[in-house]
Design a protein around this motif. Structure first.
Motif, PDB file in Angstrom:
ATOM      1  N   ASP A 127       4.341   6.065   2.249  1.00 49.75           N
ATOM      2  CA  ASP A 127       4.291   7.518   2.452  1.00 49.75           C
ATOM      3  C   ASP A 127       4.638   7.858   3.893  1.00 49.75           C
ATOM      4  O   ASP A 127       5.426   8.770   4.162  1.00 49.75           O
ATOM      5  CB  ASP A 127       2.881   8.053   2.145  1.00 49.75           C
ATOM      6  CG  ASP A 127       2.533   7.979   0.673  1.00 49.75           C
ATOM      7  OD1 ASP A 127       3.436   7.714  -0.143  1.00 49.75           O
ATOM      8  OD2 ASP A 127       1.343   8.175   0.348  1.00 49.75           O
ATOM      9  N   VAL A 128       4.038   7.108   4.824  1.00 51.61           N
ATOM     10  CA  VAL A 128       4.294   7.339   6.250  1.00 51.61           C
ATOM     11  C   VAL A 128       5.705   6.912   6.612  1.00 51.61           C
ATOM     12  O   VAL A 128       6.457   7.654   7.260  1.00 51.61           O
ATOM     13  CB  VAL A 128       3.276   6.565   7.120  1.00 51.61           C
ATOM     14  CG1 VAL A 128       3.647   6.657   8.598  1.00 51.61           C
ATOM     15  CG2 VAL A 128       1.871   7.104   6.905  1.00 51.61           C
ATOM     16  N   PHE A 129       6.075   5.711   6.168  1.00 51.94           N
ATOM     17  CA  PHE A 129       7.360   5.144   6.557  1.00 51.94           C
ATOM     18  C   PHE A 129       8.544   5.988   6.079  1.00 51.94           C
ATOM     19  O   PHE A 129       9.528   6.163   6.796  1.00 51.94           O
ATOM     20  CB  PHE A 129       7.474   3.724   5.988  1.00 51.94           C
ATOM     21  CG  PHE A 129       8.792   3.065   6.267  1.00 51.94           C
ATOM     22  CD1 PHE A 129       9.202   2.848   7.571  1.00 51.94           C
ATOM     23  CD2 PHE A 129       9.625   2.678   5.235  1.00 51.94           C
ATOM     24  CE1 PHE A 129      10.430   2.251   7.840  1.00 51.94           C
ATOM     25  CE2 PHE A 129      10.844   2.081   5.487  1.00 51.94           C
ATOM     26  CZ  PHE A 129      11.250   1.868   6.799  1.00 51.94           C
ATOM     27  N   LEU A 130       8.445   6.530   4.871  1.00 53.40           N
ATOM     28  CA  LEU A 130       9.545   7.324   4.306  1.00 53.40           C
ATOM     29  C   LEU A 130       9.333   8.820   4.489  1.00 53.40           C
ATOM     30  O   LEU A 130      10.072   9.619   3.925  1.00 53.40           O
ATOM     31  CB  LEU A 130       9.719   6.995   2.818  1.00 53.40           C
ATOM     32  CG  LEU A 130      10.160   5.559   2.513  1.00 53.40           C
ATOM     33  CD1 LEU A 130      10.120   5.289   1.005  1.00 53.40           C
ATOM     34  CD2 LEU A 130      11.564   5.283   3.052  1.00 53.40           C
ATOM     35  N   THR A 131       8.328   9.181   5.295  1.00 50.02           N
ATOM     36  CA  THR A 131       7.955  10.585   5.503  1.00 50.02           C
ATOM     37  C   THR A 131       7.974  11.352   4.174  1.00 50.02           C
ATOM     38  O   THR A 131       8.646  12.366   4.017  1.00 50.02           O
ATOM     39  CB  THR A 131       8.882  11.278   6.546  1.00 50.02           C
ATOM     40  OG1 THR A 131      10.249  11.108   6.172  1.00 50.02           O
ATOM     41  CG2 THR A 131       8.661  10.707   7.923  1.00 50.02           C
ATOM     42  N   ALA A 132       7.222  10.819   3.218  1.00 49.36           N
ATOM     43  CA  ALA A 132       7.203  11.379   1.865  1.00 49.36           C
ATOM     44  C   ALA A 132       6.434  12.698   1.831  1.00 49.36           C
ATOM     45  O   ALA A 132       5.395  12.846   2.478  1.00 49.36           O
ATOM     46  CB  ALA A 132       6.552  10.381   0.903  1.00 49.36           C
ATOM     47  N   ASP A 163       0.850  -1.190   0.000  1.00 51.27           N
ATOM     48  CA  ASP A 163       0.000   0.000   0.000  1.00 51.27           C
ATOM     49  C   ASP A 163       0.888   1.244   0.000  1.00 51.27           C
ATOM     50  O   ASP A 163       1.747   1.405   0.877  1.00 51.27           O
ATOM     51  CB  ASP A 163      -0.894  -0.035   1.247  1.00 51.27           C
ATOM     52  CG  ASP A 163      -1.857   1.137   1.310  1.00 51.27           C
ATOM     53  OD1 ASP A 163      -1.814   2.008   0.419  1.00 51.27           O
ATOM     54  OD2 ASP A 163      -2.658   1.183   2.263  1.00 51.27           O
ATOM     55  N   HIS A 164       0.660   2.132  -0.935  1.00 55.07           N
ATOM     56  CA  HIS A 164       1.503   3.336  -1.030  1.00 55.07           C
ATOM     57  C   HIS A 164       1.406   4.185   0.238  1.00 55.07           C
ATOM     58  O   HIS A 164       2.375   4.871   0.615  1.00 55.07           O
ATOM     59  CB  HIS A 164       1.126   4.164  -2.261  1.00 55.07           C
ATOM     60  CG  HIS A 164      -0.221   4.828  -2.161  1.00 55.07           C
ATOM     61  ND1 HIS A 164      -0.381   6.081  -1.620  1.00 55.07           N
ATOM     62  CD2 HIS A 164      -1.451   4.417  -2.530  1.00 55.07           C
ATOM     63  CE1 HIS A 164      -1.661   6.415  -1.657  1.00 55.07           C
ATOM     64  NE2 HIS A 164      -2.325   5.417  -2.205  1.00 55.07           N
ATOM     65  N   ALA A 165       0.259   4.136   0.921  1.00 50.89           N
ATOM     66  CA  ALA A 165       0.103   4.926   2.143  1.00 50.89           C
ATOM     67  C   ALA A 165       1.081   4.479   3.231  1.00 50.89           C
ATOM     68  O   ALA A 165       1.565   5.295   4.023  1.00 50.89           O
ATOM     69  CB  ALA A 165      -1.339   4.826   2.655  1.00 50.89           C
ATOM     70  N   PHE A 166       1.362   3.171   3.287  1.00 50.68           N
ATOM     71  CA  PHE A 166       2.347   2.640   4.233  1.00 50.68           C
ATOM     72  C   PHE A 166       3.706   3.302   3.985  1.00 50.68           C
ATOM     73  O   PHE A 166       4.371   3.777   4.910  1.00 50.68           O
ATOM     74  CB  PHE A 166       2.459   1.126   4.066  1.00 50.68           C
ATOM     75  CG  PHE A 166       3.545   0.474   4.886  1.00 50.68           C
ATOM     76  CD1 PHE A 166       3.245  -0.099   6.107  1.00 50.68           C
ATOM     77  CD2 PHE A 166       4.869   0.438   4.441  1.00 50.68           C
ATOM     78  CE1 PHE A 166       4.239  -0.704   6.870  1.00 50.68           C
ATOM     79  CE2 PHE A 166       5.868  -0.156   5.191  1.00 50.68           C
ATOM     80  CZ  PHE A 166       5.549  -0.722   6.416  1.00 50.68           C
ATOM     81  N   LEU A 182       2.717   4.832  13.982  1.00 49.30           N
ATOM     82  CA  LEU A 182       1.784   5.255  12.933  1.00 49.30           C
ATOM     83  C   LEU A 182       1.423   4.090  12.030  1.00 49.30           C
ATOM     84  O   LEU A 182       0.261   3.896  11.662  1.00 49.30           O
ATOM     85  CB  LEU A 182       2.416   6.385  12.101  1.00 49.30           C
ATOM     86  CG  LEU A 182       2.793   7.662  12.848  1.00 49.30           C
ATOM     87  CD1 LEU A 182       3.476   8.639  11.899  1.00 49.30           C
ATOM     88  CD2 LEU A 182       1.570   8.312  13.461  1.00 49.30           C
ATOM     89  N   LEU A 183       2.432   3.300  11.661  1.00 51.87           N
ATOM     90  CA  LEU A 183       2.207   2.157  10.763  1.00 51.87           C
ATOM     91  C   LEU A 183       1.364   1.085  11.446  1.00 51.87           C
ATOM     92  O   LEU A 183       0.453   0.503  10.850  1.00 51.87           O
ATOM     93  CB  LEU A 183       3.547   1.570  10.327  1.00 51.87           C
ATOM     94  CG  LEU A 183       4.455   2.504   9.514  1.00 51.87           C
ATOM     95  CD1 LEU A 183       5.812   1.844   9.279  1.00 51.87           C
ATOM     96  CD2 LEU A 183       3.815   2.878   8.198  1.00 51.87           C
TER      97      LEU A 183
END
Length: 266
Positions: free
Chosen positions: A35-40, A30-33, A226-227
């Motif tokens: 986004d959060v993980f890499l602080t995109a 999931d791209h949302a995972f 968060l994840l």
């Protein structure tokens, strides 16, 4: 008492601890995972991750095409060292060792001709010969790139992000200044992630879960809750469609060490 609890003592030290928190394959893809993980960043890095995860897995043909395209690309908006950065980026995922140092000493940018040169060959005139010489420097002139067969799901995603970053850079679809900082965070973050999670669709076995982040480094301490919360909340939403008589509660001890006023995500 422990029989009714899931207890995870996570660690990013050395090879990590014996415990790993289960994250489903659906969430990992999931791209949302990510986004959060890499602080995109919302405007540039998050859209890049989203379109990358939708694309095909990387194969050897794709890897070789980017090498050819970089050295024959006469758009000088691309930094001269991109070819070496690209090879360094994909090197951990290759089955064979490659000698990038020798290539650095022989492949030169020829400003007058606005192209790369190696030995007596110019990439804008003799691209096949240039690619052949690149192979010779990396291994030998008959060298064929091979991707490791035992890559984990995380490693495949890692390779995918690295590959499509350089693919977009050489095609002029992405800006290095915008996406580059995300790529620079990638190696360290994924290395830490592999120490604290396992990809598992079974989920948590018991109704009560305790997660200790005492041995987790500050970067991961901020993103892991968060994840985890996102996955548990998404699972609860799905279950609630069928049965809404259960509750999901999060208790975050020492939350001020994790959350900050400056982060909209948190």
């Amino acid at each position: 008492e422990k029989d009714c609890k899931n207890i995870y003592e996570l660690s990013t030290r050395e090879q990590g601890g014996k415990d790993k928190f289960p994250i489903s394959e659906k969430n990992i893809n999931d791209h949302a995972f990510w986004d959060v993980f890499l602080t995109a960043t919302e405007k540039t890095q998050a859209p890049f991750i989203k379109r990358t995860l939708k694309k095909e897995d990387v194969d050897v043909t794709k890897i070789e095409n980017v090498i050819r395209n970089i050295v024959t690309n006469q758009d000088r908006k691309i930094e001269k060292g991109v070819i070496f950065n690209y090879l360094e980026g994909i090197k951990p995922f290759l089955a064979d060792e490659i000698n990038i140092g020798e290539l650095r000493s022989k492949l030169k940018y020829h400003a007058t001709s606005n192209t790369y040169k190696i030995e007596s060959y110019y990439a804008n005139e003799q691209p096949d010969d240039v690619v052949k010489e690149i192979r010779k420097c990396l291994k030998d002139e008959n060298y064929t790139f091979k991707i490791k067969e035992d890559l984990s799901i995380l490693q495949k995603i890692h390779l995918k992000i690295v590959y499509y970053y350089y693919n977009e850079i050489e095609r002029g679809f992405s800006n290095q200044e915008h996406i580059g900082p995300l790529i620079s965070r990638l190696d360290k973050r994924i290395n830490d992630l592999e120490k604290v999670i396992e990809i598992k669709d079974d989920g948590l076995e018991n109704f009560f879960t305790i997660v200790s982040l005492k041995k987790v480094n500050p970067d991961m301490t901020k993103v892991l809750p968060l994840l985890m919360c996102k996955q548990l909340y998404d699972e609860k939403k799905e279950k609630s469609k069928k049965n809404n008589d259960s509750y999901l509660n999060f208790i975050i001890d020492e939350a001020h060490n994790i959350l900050s006023y400056s982060s909209e995500r948190e």
